[in-house]
Scaffold this active site. Structure first.
Site, short mmCIF file in Angstrom:
data_model
loop_
_atom_site.label_atom_id
_atom_site.label_comp_id
_atom_site.label_asym_id
_atom_site.label_seq_id
_atom_site.Cartn_x
_atom_site.Cartn_y
_atom_site.Cartn_z
CG ASP B 209 -24.20 -33.04 23.35
OD1 ASP B 209 -23.58 -32.58 24.32
OD2 ASP B 209 -23.70 -33.88 22.56
CG HIS B 385 -20.19 -35.30 22.88
ND1 HIS B 385 -21.36 -35.14 23.59
CD2 HIS B 385 -19.49 -36.26 23.50
CE1 HIS B 385 -21.33 -35.97 24.63
NE2 HIS B 385 -20.21 -36.66 24.60
#
Lengths: 568, 568
Positions: B209, B385
């Protein structure tokens, strides 16, 4: 206090039965236009452009609805402009085309207006336009029942004005876009003394900027960016540098040029809006640098790139702007090299711009270019709009009886109203207005008047009507389907096969069966009432209705259906 | 250090000439799909939907290009899903329709997939779908040359997985959306021990990510919102409250329900996605509350509104969502009262949403509703995130030879690469990939392979081709102009007058002259080479060309021109 009350009584003294009318015609943030009306006299403040929203397909820009001004054209005495931003002045030529009203504006705004009047469309009447210098140094202007004077405020363009509008019903202070800046780059700090003096004299209403009303504290000074460019140029020695900012931000441009000279770089303006802005600012003395500090874009091509700083238009990623072209390697004269830098010194993501900016940035990074902006560096931009600190201070100095927040969204208007409540004013003294709403002041009190109808006026190079925009909306999601019915000139009967043509609806090669069935639907609708000679209108409506129903059921889509008969 | 090097040598031991191929098929942020290929074996990770951009007119959503999987269908051994977010799993039915591949996913994701398979379109094959439980607690799965196991990571949906993909060329750690959360609301903290252990064993590549790679520090824990809802409900006693959040954020919903019970309010889910999400989460034990804590939307209508908390779908202002309808007074079962509150507990303005959210907020304020969000209150949302802190920590623990940042924009990918450089890794060890790009690993080194072609696959209820979307784009800005040329069936000559029909281009009533001249242009083009019988194709092209040129000159616009002959 004694003094203040005495003065206020003077205002209350008015007993005229003619109301002072405040008519909000702009949409809040852009295409600003405010109308002040007293009896047989009207003055207008600002006449700017607005920017199309997503569903205004193909529209270049929007101008304020001038119907009210045209219907009352015999009353209109003058148009006053607060500052040199497009959303406050750039629609003026469209008004002047219809109504030759005297325009009062500062030097800078006048130069921009003159530029606009050079456009082909406006050239034929540009010589009859009556422009008057109006700023904080000029005498008050009396027009009919109104006397208007100006005082200095800060904003992201120099010499912005607040206005004092005196009428027989009292004084309105009109402060479009402003901030409090004690250390501006070009002009003087906002004239808080003048504002305070006006407040002491007694003010009926303050029409105030509210764009920053959702934000706490005070906005930073433009000077807080003083170190930004010198240190950037220090770090980026030997590198190619592009800086993008909004073209009207002349003080930002001045900071960049200043730092460039010290770093031994010449400034290369790229893009029509930046070039125009720099030229005008140079001529008026806002950019006190020799011509030697600048260089034309064509000349710059062959020079060592680390001896230059490009200032390039397109900081919001506008499609077709110089920066957009640069990021696609489509600019005719400039190109950014691998290892070069593009610096954003502009508002981060104003509404509706994030995707366009993101694409430009991504394209640049793919080219091996480094991007510097608010995400990876501090002190890249300060806003020209005051936050609640600035707005509160001005409200407290003006201390009017009524407030009308202007230049903001519905939310920002509401947050301004809440702020006024917290300052200890009566929260009911704030009018939260939408387009077309009216406030009437009479004998020191105020009520909402009858709302006037306001419609967006689209400009896209050719005249546009709302129907055209609506059709484009339908076309954009579901496409078009054209039914052609051949009809005999004599006897008015269907002769030959009905044809169906479609675009943007379905992929024709894979949808032959659907089109065949659609043709059956049309044939049936014609047969239902086959008297084309006497009832084509009815048949046409039936075809549209039946086909719409059929297609909606089969595909979930409703293309724009055009039924057309062709006589043979 | 000794230990680490020894372990890495183990990886280097591979001398197979068959490369491990990493194929990036998703677009970066959404419609995720990654393909791992070794010889005759392929496994895929994630198969999610993407969301249309501005110029994808009328498209509902986009799915990953499955061409590569279909062309190599004999190799495809399994599809692994990292977590229960639509951009990672919701396109699965479209793949299963073409290819019955075994799907490995955790319980939560499986339930969402089952829901999707209930749609009419997929029902006929839903019973043959092969779903396998796969999470941090299940045994490694061996499929062909690959062995895949999972470890626990944090994200904004519970039980998200990182994956360890072992191949004869070495181990890839695949970590789609994740953050480090030491105090998550529902599940356990990310399994940093497992990650560290895998790192010690030697990792060839980390696919990580990178969405938060432009942001400094660590992202806050979901627990940092623990006080948000209790204090909100305390302050808003007696008020009607709506809270909007993204439906998959089950831990946020749990915090809201928890606070609601303590405040004596029942929770009313509004909107299909929220209802579905709550149902599934309840059944799986993620929301350990009695049914009594909830209330159906129809029943809630008649109850005292201060005994309820609505959780409503549409936090990004999506047109047609429950919140959008609420803000227009168009919802069938619920209405927000004057003085009520709407609370946004969601990401502020993800790309492309600011205008829609702004409209919803403005509509609510006009109704006399108070809006609470990140602009006027802290601790309303935390992201799922990780920022650079989270990403660095994981990168340092995994310490792979190569990095492939995934799930981010080009800029975020680049910022991840810069971060890796600063961590002391070789900056050249990072592959910054775009859609369709390939990395080939062989004998512990990696090179870019030949890029494969990838196209957006549009879904809008009816099959769509890129041509249809392109036509809608043209139609949306410049409209359509249809030219109908009547041609005799025998002899193929023009019989009767050419007709021109237009929509979305100009306002016909005011443009008769322009349409007359357009007809002249068409007639001239036909006369130039009048042999309709043998050269209709050429004539048609000429008409289009001449008319396009004429209209562009006269109006600056280029409508979609359709030339159609009708035989009589």
């Amino acid at each position: 206090m004694e003094f203040k009350n005495t003065k206020k009584t003077a205002v209350k003294g008015s007993t005229s039965n003619i109301p002072l009318r405040f008519v909000a015609i702009g949409d809040g943030v852009t295409k600003n236009l405010t109308v002040y009306e007293y009896g047989e006299d009207i003055i207008a403040v600002d006449f700017g452009i607005g920017f199309p929203e997503l569903e205004d397909f193909g529209v270049d820009f929007i101008i304020p609805d001038m119907t009210y001004l045209l219907e009352n054209s015999h009353k209109v005495r003058g148009l006053f402009i607060t500052h040199a931003h497009a959303d406050h002045f750039a629609a003026i030529p469209f008004l002047l085309k219809e109504l030759n009203v005297p325009v009062y504006a500062n030097k800078l705004t006048q130069e921009f207006i003159k530029e606009l009047l050079e456009e082909k469309e406006f050239k034929r009447f540009k010589d009859s336009v009556s422009l008057h210098l109006f700023d904080a140094s000029t005498n008050p202007v009396s027009l009919g029942a109104f006397t208007v004077s100006a005082f200095h405020v800060n904003h992201s363009v120099p010499d912005s004005l607040g206005m004092v509008i005196k009428s027989p019903q009292g004084t309105v202070v009109h402060m479009a876009d402003f901030k409090i800046d004690q250390t501006p780059v070009i002009d003087a700090p906002i004239d808080l003394e003048a504002i305070s003096r006006i407040g002491e004299e007694g003010v009926l209403c303050l029409a105030s900027d509210c764009l920053g009303a959702s934000k706490d504290g005070f906005i930073e000074s433009e000077r807080s960016l003083d170190e930004t460019f010198p240190s950037l140029f220090g770090e980026l020695q030997g590198k190619q540098i592009f800086i993008t900012t909004i073209s009207s931000n002349i003080s930002r441009i001045r900071q960049i040029v200043d730092a460039a000279i010290k770093a031994g770089r010449k400034v290369v303006p790229v893009g029509r809006s930046i070039e125009k802005s720099i030229n005008i600012a140079k001529n008026l003395g806002y950019l006190p640098f020799s011509d030697n500090a600048f260089m034309g874009v064509k000349k710059a091509e062959g020079l060592p790139q680390d001896s230059l700083v490009y200032i390039i238009a397109g900081c919001f990623g506008q499609p077709g702007s110089s920066l957009d072209k640069l990021s696609r390697r489509e600019h005719r004269h400039v190109s950014v090299k691998k290892g070069g830098y593009v610096v954003f010194s502009s508002e981060p993501n104003p509404p509706g711009t994030d995707i366009a900016v993101g694409r430009v940035v991504d394209n640049l990074i793919l080219m091996g270019v480094e991007v510097i902006d608010h995400l990876n560096r501090n002190a890249m931009h300060v806003s020209g709009h005051g936050h609640r600190g600035d707005l509160s201070q001005v409200a407290s100095l003006v201390k009017p009886k009524y407030f009308i927040p202007i230049g903001g969204t519905i939310r920002q208007i509401h947050d301004y109203a809440k702020m006024i409540g917290k300052l200890g004013f009566n929260e009911n003294s704030v009018f939260e207005l939408q387009e077309g709403e009216v406030v009437e002041f009479r004998n020191n009190s105020a009520v909402k008047g009858k709302r006037i109808e306001v419609h967006d006026q689209y400009v896209d190079g050719i005249g546009l009507s709302p129907i055209v925009i609506r059709d484009r909306g339908l076309l954009s999601t579901d496409g078009v389907l054209v039914v052609v019915v051949p009809v005999s000139r004599k006897g008015r009967q269907r002769v030959g096969k009905v044809d169906i043509i479609t675009r943007g609806f379905i992929y024709v090669k894979e949808s032959k069966a659907l089109l065949g069935k659609s043709r059956d639907v049309v044939n049936k609708a014609i047969e239902k009432d086959g008297d084309i000679a006497n009832n084509w209108g009815g048949i046409k409506t039936n075809i549209e209705k039946d086909l719409k129903k059929f297609l909606s059921k089969e595909t979930g889509r409703e293309p724009l259906i055009i039924v057309h008969s062709i006589f043979i």
